[in-house]
Design a protein around this motif. Structure first.
Motif, PDB file in Angstrom:
ATOM      1  N   ALA A  35       0.830  -1.202   0.000  1.00 48.99           N
ATOM      2  CA  ALA A  35       0.000   0.000   0.000  1.00 48.99           C
ATOM      3  C   ALA A  35       0.865   1.254   0.000  1.00 48.99           C
ATOM      4  CB  ALA A  35      -0.909   0.002   1.222  1.00 48.99           C
ATOM      5  N   LYS A  36       0.323   2.316  -0.553  1.00 50.13           N
ATOM      6  CA  LYS A  36       0.981   3.617  -0.563  1.00 50.13           C
ATOM      7  C   LYS A  36      -0.029   4.682  -0.122  1.00 50.13           C
ATOM      8  CE  LYS A  36       4.851   2.147  -2.489  1.00 50.13           C
ATOM      9  NZ  LYS A  36       6.145   2.146  -1.767  1.00 50.13           N
ATOM     10  N   MET A  70      -0.157  11.902   3.405  1.00 50.80           N
ATOM     11  CA  MET A  70       1.119  11.393   3.908  1.00 50.80           C
ATOM     12  C   MET A  70       1.663  12.287   5.027  1.00 50.80           C
ATOM     13  SD  MET A  70       4.741  11.383   1.930  1.00 50.80           S
ATOM     14  CE  MET A  70       4.887  13.143   2.273  1.00 50.80           C
ATOM     15  N   ILE A  71       1.658  13.606   4.786  1.00 52.64           N
ATOM     16  CA  ILE A  71       2.193  14.550   5.769  1.00 52.64           C
ATOM     17  C   ILE A  71       1.341  14.549   7.033  1.00 52.64           C
ATOM     18  CG2 ILE A  71       2.595  16.992   6.266  1.00 52.64           C
ATOM     19  CD1 ILE A  71       4.698  15.783   4.473  1.00 52.64           C
ATOM     20  N   LEU A  72       0.018  14.578   6.880  1.00 51.40           N
ATOM     21  CA  LEU A  72      -0.875  14.620   8.050  1.00 51.40           C
ATOM     22  C   LEU A  72      -0.780  13.336   8.863  1.00 51.40           C
ATOM     23  CD1 LEU A  72      -4.082  16.353   6.630  1.00 51.40           C
ATOM     24  CD2 LEU A  72      -2.298  17.352   8.072  1.00 51.40           C
ATOM     25  N   ALA A  73      -0.662  12.202   8.172  1.00 51.39           N
ATOM     26  CA  ALA A  73      -0.555  10.926   8.888  1.00 51.39           C
ATOM     27  C   ALA A  73       0.746  10.853   9.680  1.00 51.39           C
ATOM     28  CB  ALA A  73      -0.645   9.768   7.903  1.00 51.39           C
ATOM     29  N   VAL A 104      -4.046   1.507   4.798  1.00 53.60           N
ATOM     30  CA  VAL A 104      -3.280   2.752   4.792  1.00 53.60           C
ATOM     31  C   VAL A 104      -4.100   3.915   4.250  1.00 53.60           C
ATOM     32  CG1 VAL A 104      -1.230   3.896   3.864  1.00 53.60           C
ATOM     33  CG2 VAL A 104      -1.095   1.516   4.612  1.00 53.60           C
ATOM     34  N   ARG A 105      -4.691   3.738   3.070  1.00 59.44           N
ATOM     35  CA  ARG A 105      -5.439   4.848   2.465  1.00 59.44           C
ATOM     36  C   ARG A 105      -6.820   5.045   3.085  1.00 59.44           C
ATOM     37  NH1 ARG A 105      -4.372   5.229  -4.081  1.00 59.44           N
ATOM     38  NH2 ARG A 105      -2.088   5.090  -4.005  1.00 59.44           N
ATOM     39  N   ASN A 106      -7.580   3.958   3.196  1.00 58.93           N
ATOM     40  CA  ASN A 106      -8.958   4.074   3.688  1.00 58.93           C
ATOM     41  C   ASN A 106      -9.056   4.144   5.202  1.00 58.93           C
ATOM     42  OD1 ASN A 106     -10.013   3.981   1.062  1.00 58.93           O
ATOM     43  ND2 ASN A 106      -9.988   1.729   1.066  1.00 58.93           N
ATOM     44  N   GLY A 107      -7.970   3.814   5.884  1.00 56.29           N
ATOM     45  CA  GLY A 107      -7.970   3.870   7.341  1.00 56.29           C
ATOM     46  C   GLY A 107      -7.113   4.995   7.876  1.00 56.29           C
ATOM     47  N   ILE A 108      -5.790   4.800   7.846  1.00 53.18           N
ATOM     48  CA  ILE A 108      -4.861   5.759   8.450  1.00 53.18           C
ATOM     49  C   ILE A 108      -4.933   7.120   7.771  1.00 53.18           C
ATOM     50  CG2 ILE A 108      -2.422   6.242   8.889  1.00 53.18           C
ATOM     51  CD1 ILE A 108      -1.989   3.193   9.032  1.00 53.18           C
ATOM     52  N   SER A 140      -3.544 -11.851   7.250  1.00 50.59           N
ATOM     53  CA  SER A 140      -4.299 -10.683   6.810  1.00 50.59           C
ATOM     54  C   SER A 140      -4.103  -9.523   7.772  1.00 50.59           C
ATOM     55  CB  SER A 140      -5.789 -11.016   6.721  1.00 50.59           C
ATOM     56  OG  SER A 140      -6.311 -11.285   8.013  1.00 50.59           O
ATOM     57  N   ARG A 141      -4.368  -8.320   7.291  1.00 50.46           N
ATOM     58  CA  ARG A 141      -4.252  -7.136   8.149  1.00 50.46           C
ATOM     59  C   ARG A 141      -5.191  -7.215   9.362  1.00 50.46           C
ATOM     60  NH1 ARG A 141      -3.127  -1.454   8.571  1.00 50.46           N
ATOM     61  NH2 ARG A 141      -1.460  -1.750   7.073  1.00 50.46           N
ATOM     62  N   PRO A 142      -6.464  -7.590   9.205  1.00 50.32           N
ATOM     63  CA  PRO A 142      -7.335  -7.683  10.394  1.00 50.32           C
ATOM     64  C   PRO A 142      -6.809  -8.649  11.447  1.00 50.32           C
ATOM     65  CG  PRO A 142      -8.670  -7.640   8.410  1.00 50.32           C
ATOM     66  CD  PRO A 142      -7.240  -7.784   7.958  1.00 50.32           C
TER      67      PRO A 142
END
Length: 488
Positions: A7-8, A15-18, A164-168, A343-345
């Motif tokens: 993931a990216k 990216m900066i805010l995370a 990464v994208r939809n969560g963090i 898996s991630r979960p």
């Protein structure tokens, strides 16, 4: 799991805010303002900014280089870059440190969540003695702190499992701007109070007479911990960076956000405190005892405004704690996901359950299970000392030596300059700092902390339950000896 599927972050802003969210935490709200006020005001801020430039940014860029180059979890990243040599254990140390910190930091974060609920229900009003007993009774309760620890870990878990994208990234795009809005709103309300100008002057007026060697070491330590160095967070997040990300610019932007939040926190706390003639102290007594009393008195003639400000403050604290928890949780989640090929979960569940167990034991060690001690120190303080005063500086020192003296200079320069596509004007400065200045600075922090910890033992005899509670909130700080010295 192939690297091409990794993931990216979806945008530069996300990216900066995370990454900034991982750096901005509870330490920005109480530790930095207090240190600034007690150590020369604006003079300390200038020293701190210098320390960020000399220590914080080079160390952060080093972790960026390792994480992005390897595109793996922190342990695997060090393993790849070191070609499997003994340096790989620095990465494993980072993962372990992040995991242990997540466990006990979740307890403190749960306290913030509970105080947010209490302020919403309008329970936070009374005499100074009431606020003191309220905190003492709650923090030593056998089940309430664990319940709130579980609650904030659940929120963290929910965000992490969405990726990464939809969560963090999505959560950071919501919480970080909201945190700034709340912070600015409370700053404005605080600075409009009668007599608030004295608090602003106390914070921002330079007093170079207070600047000593200890102040410089304190500023160095604050810059190191405030940037979340050696916790695995920076390296893990960098593994999600695009190959086009300018690492130097990103580090500067994150350092700027982190410093602005810390200064605004001072402008939120000191004007309100001075408007009612209260000299703010540090640690949990500031956040959970002094400030509720400040809000109670400062807005006594405007109870509705006081109610809103109190709730907004603890909501702000909870969000700052949550953004840090997310980054810490992700360090271990990425590790288990990639190393166990699950898996991630499932990986996130291992981390959440493990950290809840750590948090529960740490919380109980402050109350009913106070017999759980090592060398006469309760488990909460043991976790804090081992991670904050040993693992973090050791990990930071080894990372500097690793990048500066082991990793090929060409690899470091290629990452710094994005393989020659951007100018590397400051590479020579960065490389000199990471080889010589940063290792010596971190070593000085480490030795200073060990000396301060001896002072802390003198200032906090084990028999005092209230004093014991006053050493609980030391995430991103190096000691409490200086803090108690300011109170006495």
């Amino acid at each position: 799991m192939g690297e091409h599927k990794r993931a990216k972050f979806g945008s530069k802003l996300g990216m900066i805010l995370a990454t900034a969210g991982g750096a901005v935490g509870l330490g920005n709200v109480w530790r930095f303002p207090y240190m600034t006020g007690q150590n020369g005001g604006a003079a300390f801020i200038l020293i701190y900014i210098g320390c960020i430039l000399l220590l914080g940014l080079p160390c952060m860029i080093s972790e960026f280089i390792i994480g992005r180059h390897a595109a793996s979890n922190t342990a695997r990243a060090y393993t790849k870059v070191s070609n499997g040599t003994a340096w790989k254990w620095v990465g494993y140390l980072g993962v372990l440190t992040g995991f242990l910190i997540t466990g006990y930091y979740a307890v403190v974060s749960g306290w913030c969540l509970q105080y947010g609920f209490a302020s919403l229900m309008n329970h936070l009003h009374g005499s100074p003695a009431y606020f003191q007993s309220y905190f003492s009774d709650f923090s030593t309760n056998p089940w309430k702190p664990i319940l709130w620890t579980a609650a904030i870990l659940f929120f963290t878990h929910y965000i992490i499992i969405h990726g990464v994208r939809n969560g963090i990234e999505r959560a950071s795009k919501i919480m970080m701007p909201a945190l700034f809005v709340l912070l600015v709103a409370i700053v404005i309300a605080s600075c409009l109070l009668p007599g608030a100008s004295k608090g602003v002057e106390f914070l921002l007026k330079p007093d170079f007479s207070k600047v000593t060697g200890d102040v410089f070491l304190g500023a160095l330590g604050q810059s190191f911990y405030s940037m979340s160095i050696a916790m695995g967070c920076i390296c893990t997040y960098a593994s999600y960076y695009s190959r086009h990300t300018n690492l130097l610019n990103s580090a500067v932007q994150i350092g700027l956000i982190d410093t602005i939040v810390a200064i605004l926190a001072g402008l939120m706390i000191f004007p309100a405190a001075f408007s009612v003639g209260i000299n703010p102290d540090s640690g949990p007594s500031l956040i959970f005892i002094t400030l509720p009393n400040v809000f109670e008195q400062a807005f006594a003639s405007m109870p509705i405004i006081g109610y809103v400000i109190s709730f907004a403050f603890y909501l702000l604290l909870s969000m700052a704690a949550l953004t840090s928890l997310i980054s810490l949780h992700e360090v271990s989640t990425a590790f288990f996901q990639e190393e166990l090929h699950i898996s991630r979960p499932r990986a996130a569940m291992i981390v959440t359950v493990g950290c809840l167990l750590i948090g529960a034991v740490c919380s109980l060690s402050l109350g009913d299970w106070n017999f759980l001690k090592i060398a006469g120190v309760d488990l909460f303080d043991v976790f804090d000392f081992v991670t904050g005063q040993i693992f973090l500086p050791v990990g930071g020192l080894l990372t500097c030596l690793f990048i500066g003296w082991y990793v090929p200079k060409k690899l470091v320069k290629d990452e710094f300059t994005n393989w020659g596509t951007i100018r590397g004007t400051f590479f020579g400065v960065y490389y000199f700092l990471i080889r010589f200045v940063c290792p010596l600075a971190i070593l000085a922090i480490f030795l200073h902390q060990l000396e301060s910890s001896k002072l802390s033992e003198t200032c906090f005899p084990p028999s005092s339950s209230y004093q014991k509670n006053d050493v609980l909130l030391r995430y991103q700080v190096e000691s409490l000896g200086e803090e108690e010295g300011g109170k006495s």
